[in-house]
Scaffold this motif. Structure first.
Motif, PDB file in Angstrom:
ATOM      1  N   SER A  78       9.607 -36.457  71.574  1.00 34.91           N
ATOM      2  CA  SER A  78       9.738 -37.764  71.481  1.00 34.91           C
ATOM      3  C   SER A  78       9.066 -38.619  72.872  1.00 34.91           C
ATOM      4  N   VAL A  79       8.311 -39.775  72.577  1.00 36.49           N
ATOM      5  CA  VAL A  79       7.922 -40.518  73.926  1.00 36.49           C
ATOM      6  C   VAL A  79       8.505 -42.005  73.428  1.00 36.49           C
ATOM      7  N   ASP A  85      17.098 -52.794  82.212  1.00 33.09           N
ATOM      8  CA  ASP A  85      18.020 -53.929  82.529  1.00 33.09           C
ATOM      9  C   ASP A  85      17.097 -54.738  83.556  1.00 33.09           C
ATOM     10  N   LYS A  86      16.249 -54.361  84.546  1.00 34.79           N
ATOM     11  CA  LYS A  86      15.784 -54.858  85.427  1.00 34.79           C
ATOM     12  C   LYS A  86      14.287 -55.448  84.942  1.00 34.79           C
ATOM     13  N   LYS A  87      14.181 -55.415  83.626  1.00 35.99           N
ATOM     14  CA  LYS A  87      13.055 -55.584  83.039  1.00 35.99           C
ATOM     15  C   LYS A  87      11.667 -54.801  83.388  1.00 35.99           C
ATOM     16  N   GLN A  88      11.897 -53.636  84.030  1.00 33.13           N
ATOM     17  CA  GLN A  88      10.994 -52.762  84.284  1.00 33.13           C
ATOM     18  C   GLN A  88      10.641 -51.682  83.058  1.00 33.13           C
ATOM     19  N   TRP A  89       9.208 -51.460  82.773  1.00 31.15           N
ATOM     20  CA  TRP A  89       8.951 -50.660  81.746  1.00 31.15           C
ATOM     21  C   TRP A  89       8.954 -49.181  82.172  1.00 31.15           C
ATOM     22  N   MET A  90       9.981 -48.626  81.190  1.00 26.85           N
ATOM     23  CA  MET A  90      10.260 -47.190  81.446  1.00 26.85           C
ATOM     24  C   MET A  90       9.621 -46.349  80.450  1.00 26.85           C
ATOM     25  N   LEU A  91       9.516 -44.753  80.701  1.00 29.72           N
ATOM     26  CA  LEU A  91       8.768 -44.275  79.725  1.00 29.72           C
ATOM     27  C   LEU A  91       9.873 -42.825  80.012  1.00 29.72           C
ATOM     28  N   THR A  92      10.356 -42.550  78.698  1.00 30.34           N
ATOM     29  CA  THR A  92      11.224 -41.184  78.578  1.00 30.34           C
ATOM     30  C   THR A  92      10.451 -40.252  77.510  1.00 30.34           C
ATOM     31  N   LEU A  93      10.138 -38.862  78.139  1.00 29.95           N
ATOM     32  CA  LEU A  93       9.744 -38.005  77.317  1.00 29.95           C
ATOM     33  C   LEU A  93      10.806 -36.927  77.018  1.00 29.95           C
ATOM     34  N   LYS A  94      10.933 -36.625  75.743  1.00 31.57           N
ATOM     35  CA  LYS A  94      11.980 -35.480  75.556  1.00 31.57           C
ATOM     36  C   LYS A  94      11.341 -34.426  74.491  1.00 31.57           C
ATOM     37  N   ILE A  95      11.840 -33.257  74.746  1.00 29.43           N
ATOM     38  CA  ILE A  95      11.432 -32.128  74.012  1.00 29.43           C
ATOM     39  C   ILE A  95      12.742 -31.087  73.561  1.00 29.43           C
ATOM     40  N   ALA A  96      12.653 -30.987  72.000  1.00 37.60           N
ATOM     41  CA  ALA A  96      13.821 -30.052  71.827  1.00 37.60           C
ATOM     42  C   ALA A  96      13.287 -28.671  71.485  1.00 37.60           C
ATOM     43  N   SER A  97      14.386 -27.666  71.353  1.00 36.43           N
ATOM     44  CA  SER A  97      13.914 -26.309  71.415  1.00 36.43           C
ATOM     45  C   SER A  97      13.380 -25.659  70.122  1.00 36.43           C
ATOM     46  N   GLY A  98      13.725 -26.542  68.726  1.00 37.95           N
ATOM     47  CA  GLY A  98      13.481 -25.824  67.624  1.00 37.95           C
ATOM     48  C   GLY A  98      11.894 -26.344  67.100  1.00 37.95           C
ATOM     49  N   ALA A  99      11.754 -26.528  65.927  1.00 39.03           N
ATOM     50  CA  ALA A  99      10.417 -26.726  65.379  1.00 39.03           C
ATOM     51  C   ALA A  99      10.546 -27.829  64.622  1.00 39.03           C
ATOM     52  N   GLY A 100       9.023 -28.855  64.629  1.00 37.70           N
ATOM     53  CA  GLY A 100       9.346 -30.000  63.604  1.00 37.70           C
ATOM     54  C   GLY A 100       9.485 -29.699  62.261  1.00 37.70           C
ATOM     55  N   GLY A 101       9.271 -28.524  61.587  1.00 40.36           N
ATOM     56  CA  GLY A 101       9.625 -28.403  60.243  1.00 40.36           C
ATOM     57  C   GLY A 101      10.559 -27.517  59.845  1.00 40.36           C
ATOM     58  N   ALA A 185       2.393 -40.387  79.016  1.00 37.32           N
ATOM     59  CA  ALA A 185       3.570 -39.422  79.569  1.00 37.32           C
ATOM     60  C   ALA A 185       2.795 -38.230  80.272  1.00 37.32           C
ATOM     61  N   GLY A 186       1.559 -37.781  79.885  1.00 41.14           N
ATOM     62  CA  GLY A 186       1.089 -36.720  80.609  1.00 41.14           C
ATOM     63  C   GLY A 186       1.386 -35.442  80.014  1.00 41.14           C
ATOM     64  N   LEU A 187       1.765 -35.202  78.846  1.00 35.30           N
ATOM     65  CA  LEU A 187       2.337 -34.058  78.290  1.00 35.30           C
ATOM     66  C   LEU A 187       1.039 -33.112  78.272  1.00 35.30           C
ATOM     67  N   GLU A 188       1.226 -31.756  78.701  1.00 32.77           N
ATOM     68  CA  GLU A 188       0.044 -30.916  78.482  1.00 32.77           C
ATOM     69  C   GLU A 188       0.355 -29.969  77.341  1.00 32.77           C
ATOM     70  N   VAL A 189      -0.461 -30.081  76.199  1.00 26.07           N
ATOM     71  CA  VAL A 189      -0.298 -29.270  75.176  1.00 26.07           C
ATOM     72  C   VAL A 189      -1.784 -28.567  74.795  1.00 26.07           C
ATOM     73  N   PRO A 190      -1.714 -26.951  74.662  1.00 21.21           N
ATOM     74  CA  PRO A 190      -2.766 -26.372  74.251  1.00 21.21           C
ATOM     75  C   PRO A 190      -3.561 -26.789  73.227  1.00 21.21           C
ATOM     76  N   LYS A 191      -4.759 -26.807  73.094  1.00 20.79           N
ATOM     77  CA  LYS A 191      -5.725 -27.733  71.925  1.00 20.79           C
ATOM     78  C   LYS A 191      -5.147 -27.087  70.624  1.00 20.79           C
ATOM     79  N   GLN A 192      -5.030 -25.897  70.342  1.00 21.55           N
ATOM     80  CA  GLN A 192      -4.632 -25.418  68.944  1.00 21.55           C
ATOM     81  C   GLN A 192      -3.231 -25.794  68.589  1.00 21.55           C
ATOM     82  N   SER A 193      -2.467 -26.595  69.625  1.00 22.12           N
ATOM     83  CA  SER A 193      -1.207 -27.095  69.200  1.00 22.12           C
ATOM     84  C   SER A 193      -1.299 -28.528  68.942  1.00 22.12           C
ATOM     85  N   ILE A 194      -2.279 -29.169  69.061  1.00 18.24           N
ATOM     86  CA  ILE A 194      -2.489 -30.507  68.750  1.00 18.24           C
ATOM     87  C   ILE A 194      -2.950 -30.696  67.211  1.00 18.24           C
TER      88      ILE A 194
END
Length: 195
Positions: A78-79, A85-101, A185-194
């Motif tokens: 998830s991104v 609260d200070k009206k600044q734009w923030m980005l949070t990247l999260k990854i879980a250990s399982g699989a999407g399916g 977010a700049g996430l690096e993902v191998p091409k075959q995993s996109i």
């Protein structure tokens, strides 16, 4: 026996009512598939320790966007972009250990950083150019069993919208999801995993 079955059904439905992260009918035109998708996506978001954006729409001041990437055989990602609260734009990247399916697992990676104003303005321009706020949903576009769900949510001025697409090769979900996960977010993902 009937009483026991009724108790189990009521307990499971009340547990689901507490974990629903998307409005009823937002993910599919068929009720059974809408419930299934809501449970699936909600479990992933809970594993990622993410809030319900549809609930946040009750506050007119909130503006936030989230990409949930559920690939059948890869970690849920998830991104979320939001104003703090200070009206600044923030980005949070999260990854879980399982699989999407499959079961989403547990949170294994979380990174939060600020978003430059110029990058945020470019993203908001892209949100408008893609027609995110008026993009149709639900769209029943799934043509297979394995693949990926690209789910984009947005909250602005008390309005909530979601765009959910299966393995998109173009369009609003692909364009905004790609921008969020790779460019911002700049996430690096191998091409075959996109996918």
């Amino acid at each position: 026996m009937k009483r026991l079955v009724l108790i189990v059904v009521l307990m499971s439905s009340s547990c689901f009512a507490q974990t629903r992260m998307f409005p009823a009918g937002a993910l599919d035109t068929r009720n059974d598939l809408d419930v299934f998708r809501n449970q699936w996506y909600s479990r992933a978001l809970q594993a990622l320790h993410e809030p319900s954006l549809s609930s946040e729409a009750k506050d007119q001041r909130v503006e936030s966007y989230r990409f949930l990437w559920l690939r059948s055989f890869n970690h849920p990602v998830s991104v979320r972009i939001y104003r703090n609260d200070k009206k600044q734009w923030m980005l949070t990247l999260k990854i879980a250990s399982g699989a999407g399916g499959y079961p989403p697992g547990v949170l294994i990676d979380e990174e939060t950083c600020g978003v430059k104003d110029v990058d945020m303005q470019a993203f908001l321009t892209r949100v408008n150019k893609t027609g995110f706020w008026t993009a149709p949903n639900p769209v029943n576009d799934q043509k297979g069993t394995d693949g990926s769900q690209w789910i984009i949510e947005g909250v602005k001025d008390g309005k909530y919208h979601v765009v959910d697409r299966w393995y998109p090769k173009d369009g609003v979900a692909r364009e905004l999801g790609w921008e969020m996960v790779f460019n911002l977010a700049g996430l690096e993902v191998p091409k075959q995993s996109i996918y």
